[in-house]
Design a protein around this motif. Structure first.
Motif, mmCIF file in Angstrom:
data_model
loop_
_atom_site.group_PDB
_atom_site.id
_atom_site.type_symbol
_atom_site.label_atom_id
_atom_site.label_comp_id
_atom_site.label_asym_id
_atom_site.label_seq_id
_atom_site.Cartn_x
_atom_site.Cartn_y
_atom_site.Cartn_z
ATOM 1 N N ALA A 58 -29.233 1.880 72.262
ATOM 2 C CA ALA A 58 -28.948 3.309 72.064
ATOM 3 C C ALA A 58 -29.721 4.177 73.050
ATOM 4 O O ALA A 58 -30.838 3.852 73.469
ATOM 5 C CB ALA A 58 -29.281 3.718 70.637
ATOM 6 N N ASP A 59 -29.128 5.303 73.383
ATOM 7 C CA ASP A 59 -29.817 6.326 74.172
ATOM 8 C C ASP A 59 -30.546 7.309 73.273
ATOM 9 O O ASP A 59 -31.463 8.005 73.714
ATOM 10 C CB ASP A 59 -28.812 7.097 75.033
ATOM 11 N N LEU A 60 -30.128 7.365 72.013
ATOM 12 C CA LEU A 60 -30.726 8.262 71.039
ATOM 13 C C LEU A 60 -30.395 7.718 69.651
ATOM 14 O O LEU A 60 -29.287 7.241 69.420
ATOM 15 C CB LEU A 60 -30.189 9.688 71.202
ATOM 16 N N VAL A 61 -31.358 7.780 68.742
ATOM 17 C CA VAL A 61 -31.151 7.335 67.371
ATOM 18 C C VAL A 61 -31.456 8.485 66.423
ATOM 19 O O VAL A 61 -32.469 9.181 66.576
ATOM 20 C CB VAL A 61 -32.041 6.127 67.021
ATOM 21 N N ILE A 62 -30.568 8.711 65.472
ATOM 22 C CA ILE A 62 -30.775 9.722 64.432
ATOM 23 C C ILE A 62 -31.065 9.009 63.124
ATOM 24 O O ILE A 62 -30.254 8.212 62.649
ATOM 25 C CB ILE A 62 -29.549 10.635 64.294
ATOM 26 N N LEU A 63 -32.235 9.276 62.576
ATOM 27 C CA LEU A 63 -32.667 8.674 61.324
ATOM 28 C C LEU A 63 -32.524 9.727 60.237
ATOM 29 O O LEU A 63 -33.255 10.716 60.222
ATOM 30 C CB LEU A 63 -34.116 8.211 61.451
ATOM 31 N N SER A 64 -31.561 9.511 59.331
ATOM 32 C CA SER A 64 -31.226 10.539 58.343
ATOM 33 C C SER A 64 -31.133 9.914 56.953
ATOM 34 O O SER A 64 -30.068 9.884 56.336
ATOM 35 C CB SER A 64 -29.909 11.221 58.734
ATOM 36 N N ILE A 65 -32.286 9.405 56.484
ATOM 37 C CA ILE A 65 -32.347 8.730 55.193
ATOM 38 C C ILE A 65 -33.530 9.262 54.399
ATOM 39 O O ILE A 65 -34.480 9.809 54.975
ATOM 40 C CB ILE A 65 -32.469 7.199 55.368
ATOM 41 N N PRO A 66 -33.514 9.131 53.065
ATOM 42 C CA PRO A 66 -34.647 9.594 52.254
ATOM 43 C C PRO A 66 -35.939 8.875 52.630
ATOM 44 O O PRO A 66 -35.920 7.724 53.102
ATOM 45 C CB PRO A 66 -34.215 9.254 50.826
ATOM 46 N N PHE A 67 -37.065 9.514 52.383
ATOM 47 C CA PHE A 67 -38.346 8.948 52.782
ATOM 48 C C PHE A 67 -38.638 7.581 52.159
ATOM 49 O O PHE A 67 -39.195 6.711 52.829
ATOM 50 C CB PHE A 67 -39.466 9.939 52.469
ATOM 51 N N PRO A 68 -38.310 7.343 50.878
ATOM 52 C CA PRO A 68 -38.552 6.002 50.339
ATOM 53 C C PRO A 68 -37.815 4.920 51.124
ATOM 54 O O PRO A 68 -38.324 3.805 51.283
ATOM 55 C CB PRO A 68 -38.021 6.103 48.904
ATOM 56 N N ALA A 69 -36.625 5.244 51.646
ATOM 57 C CA ALA A 69 -35.870 4.277 52.447
ATOM 58 C C ALA A 69 -36.509 4.067 53.811
ATOM 59 O O ALA A 69 -36.430 2.971 54.377
ATOM 60 C CB ALA A 69 -34.424 4.740 52.600
ATOM 61 N N VAL A 70 -37.130 5.109 54.354
ATOM 62 C CA VAL A 70 -37.839 4.966 55.634
ATOM 63 C C VAL A 70 -38.920 3.899 55.515
ATOM 64 O O VAL A 70 -39.089 3.046 56.395
ATOM 65 C CB VAL A 70 -38.458 6.310 56.069
ATOM 66 N N ALA A 71 -39.656 3.943 54.417
ATOM 67 C CA ALA A 71 -40.759 2.999 54.225
ATOM 68 C C ALA A 71 -40.273 1.560 54.103
ATOM 69 O O ALA A 71 -41.051 0.625 54.309
ATOM 70 C CB ALA A 71 -41.557 3.388 52.984
ATOM 71 N N LYS A 72 -38.993 1.365 53.781
ATOM 72 C CA LYS A 72 -38.439 0.019 53.591
ATOM 73 C C LYS A 72 -37.725 -0.511 54.829
ATOM 74 O O LYS A 72 -37.244 -1.646 54.830
ATOM 75 C CB LYS A 72 -37.468 0.030 52.414
ATOM 76 N N LEU A 73 -37.658 0.275 55.902
ATOM 77 C CA LEU A 73 -37.017 -0.213 57.124
ATOM 78 C C LEU A 73 -37.810 -1.382 57.706
ATOM 79 O O LEU A 73 -39.041 -1.425 57.589
ATOM 80 C CB LEU A 73 -36.939 0.909 58.162
ATOM 81 N N PRO A 74 -37.134 -2.352 58.329
ATOM 82 C CA PRO A 74 -37.862 -3.456 58.968
ATOM 83 C C PRO A 74 -38.875 -2.926 59.975
ATOM 84 O O PRO A 74 -38.573 -2.013 60.761
ATOM 85 C CB PRO A 74 -36.755 -4.246 59.675
ATOM 86 N N LYS A 75 -40.071 -3.470 59.947
ATOM 87 C CA LYS A 75 -41.142 -2.967 60.800
ATOM 88 C C LYS A 75 -40.845 -3.139 62.284
ATOM 89 O O LYS A 75 -41.390 -2.420 63.122
ATOM 90 C CB LYS A 75 -42.459 -3.662 60.440
ATOM 91 N N ASP A 76 -39.968 -4.089 62.607
ATOM 92 C CA ASP A 76 -39.647 -4.332 64.012
ATOM 93 C C ASP A 76 -38.316 -3.712 64.428
ATOM 94 O O ASP A 76 -37.802 -4.014 65.511
ATOM 95 C CB ASP A 76 -39.612 -5.832 64.293
ATOM 96 N N LEU A 77 -37.761 -2.840 63.585
ATOM 97 C CA LEU A 77 -36.413 -2.318 63.842
ATOM 98 C C LEU A 77 -36.301 -1.656 65.206
ATOM 99 O O LEU A 77 -35.301 -1.807 65.910
ATOM 100 C CB LEU A 77 -36.024 -1.314 62.740
ATOM 101 N N PHE A 78 -37.314 -0.908 65.606
ATOM 102 C CA PHE A 78 -37.225 -0.127 66.841
ATOM 103 C C PHE A 78 -37.933 -0.787 68.022
ATOM 104 O O PHE A 78 -38.073 -0.169 69.078
ATOM 105 C CB PHE A 78 -37.807 1.275 66.605
ATOM 106 N N ASP A 79 -38.362 -2.039 67.848
ATOM 107 C CA ASP A 79 -39.119 -2.696 68.915
ATOM 108 C C ASP A 79 -38.322 -2.806 70.205
ATOM 109 O O ASP A 79 -38.887 -2.702 71.300
ATOM 110 C CB ASP A 79 -39.550 -4.102 68.474
ATOM 111 N N GLY A 80 -37.009 -3.014 70.105
ATOM 112 C CA GLY A 80 -36.193 -3.180 71.303
ATOM 113 C C GLY A 80 -35.615 -1.893 71.857
ATOM 114 O O GLY A 80 -34.921 -1.917 72.879
#
Length: 248
Positions: A58-80
């Motif tokens: 992606a050239d840009l990512v929009i994260l539009s989820i509730p905060f509890p869901a943010v905490a549950k995202l895979p820790k390596d999701l944005f590594d690449g």
């Protein structure tokens, strides 16, 4: 641009629709996987993917989820994700209304700083201080005499420039809030939050925000919402948000 949108609720879904219509290559995802977003993706001309598919390349990512869901995202999701690709956080913290309490935020940590720490990447805060109806229906072409403003905060000047361009493209005047640490000025309960202000009025409202005062005003707004009719109009909500700061 290749834009990944994680979360297709009122804000994320509207942005995905507008950006796809503007000709961007949009990929959409939510917690249910590609099948959970397929129908929406087909409707707006986007590609249904999972969260990793939204981020990859992606050239840009929009994260539009509730905060509890943010905490549950895979820790390596944005590594690449390339360092140059902005991550836009559109979220807000609504304890007692929608979200469970998060001690760090209750103790005063700036919401966007917390999100950045959860995902391990710098972010740009934007589209969190505009109502979904305003975002969907009230955008206007650049240089229109009356145009609603959207606050944008972040520490990377180039990433912020890109996001401010997106704000302008979908029909709103971007207003630079400053650093990510200053993004508390656009959180729920502040004078510029969801009031449909123009750019000049928004800048004044951001400057008027008082550290530590927003949570009490946010809770006051909860009470005011309960006093509205079962189906309040958009104008009713805007009036409520403006009035709680003016005392009217």
């Amino acid at each position: 641009m290749k834009i990944g949108v994680i979360g297709i609720g009122n804000i994320g879904g509207t942005l995905a629709r507008k950006l796809s219509a503007a000709g961007h290559e949009v990929r959409v995802a939510n917690s249910k996987g590609p099948e959970g977003v397929r129908s929406f993706a087909q409707e707006i001309g986007a590609t249904p993917v999972d969260a990793r598919g939204a981020v990859e390349g992606a050239d840009l990512v929009i994260l539009s989820i509730p905060f509890p869901a943010v905490a549950k995202l895979p820790k390596d999701l944005f590594d690449g994700l390339p360092e140059r690709a902005p991550i836009v956080d559109t979220g807000n913290y609504y304890p007692d209304l929608r979200d469970p309490h998060i001690p760090e935020l209750d103790d005063g940590k700036t919401e966007s700083i917390w999100v950045s720490e959860q995902i391990g990447r710098p972010i740009i805060k934007a589209f969190n201080n505009i109502l979904a109806h305003s975002l969907a229906e009230l955008g206007r072409p650049e240089a229109s005499p009356v145009r609603i403003a959207v606050a944008v905060a972040g520490d990377d000047a180039e990433a912020k420039r890109i996001v401010m361009g997106i704000v302008n493209e979908v029909g709103f005047d971007p207003v630079d809030t400053g650093s990510l640490a200053e993004s508390w000025r656009q959180q729920p309960g502040t004078p510029g939050y969801c009031c449909d202000y123009d750019a000049e009025t928004m800048r004044n409202a951001l400057a008027e925000a008082v550290p530590g005062k927003a949570p009490a005003i946010r809770n006051q707004l909860y009470d005011c919402i309960g006093q509205l009719s079962p189906n309040p109009s958009h104008a009713d909500i805007i009036h409520m948000n403006r009035s709680v700061h003016s005392g009217n």
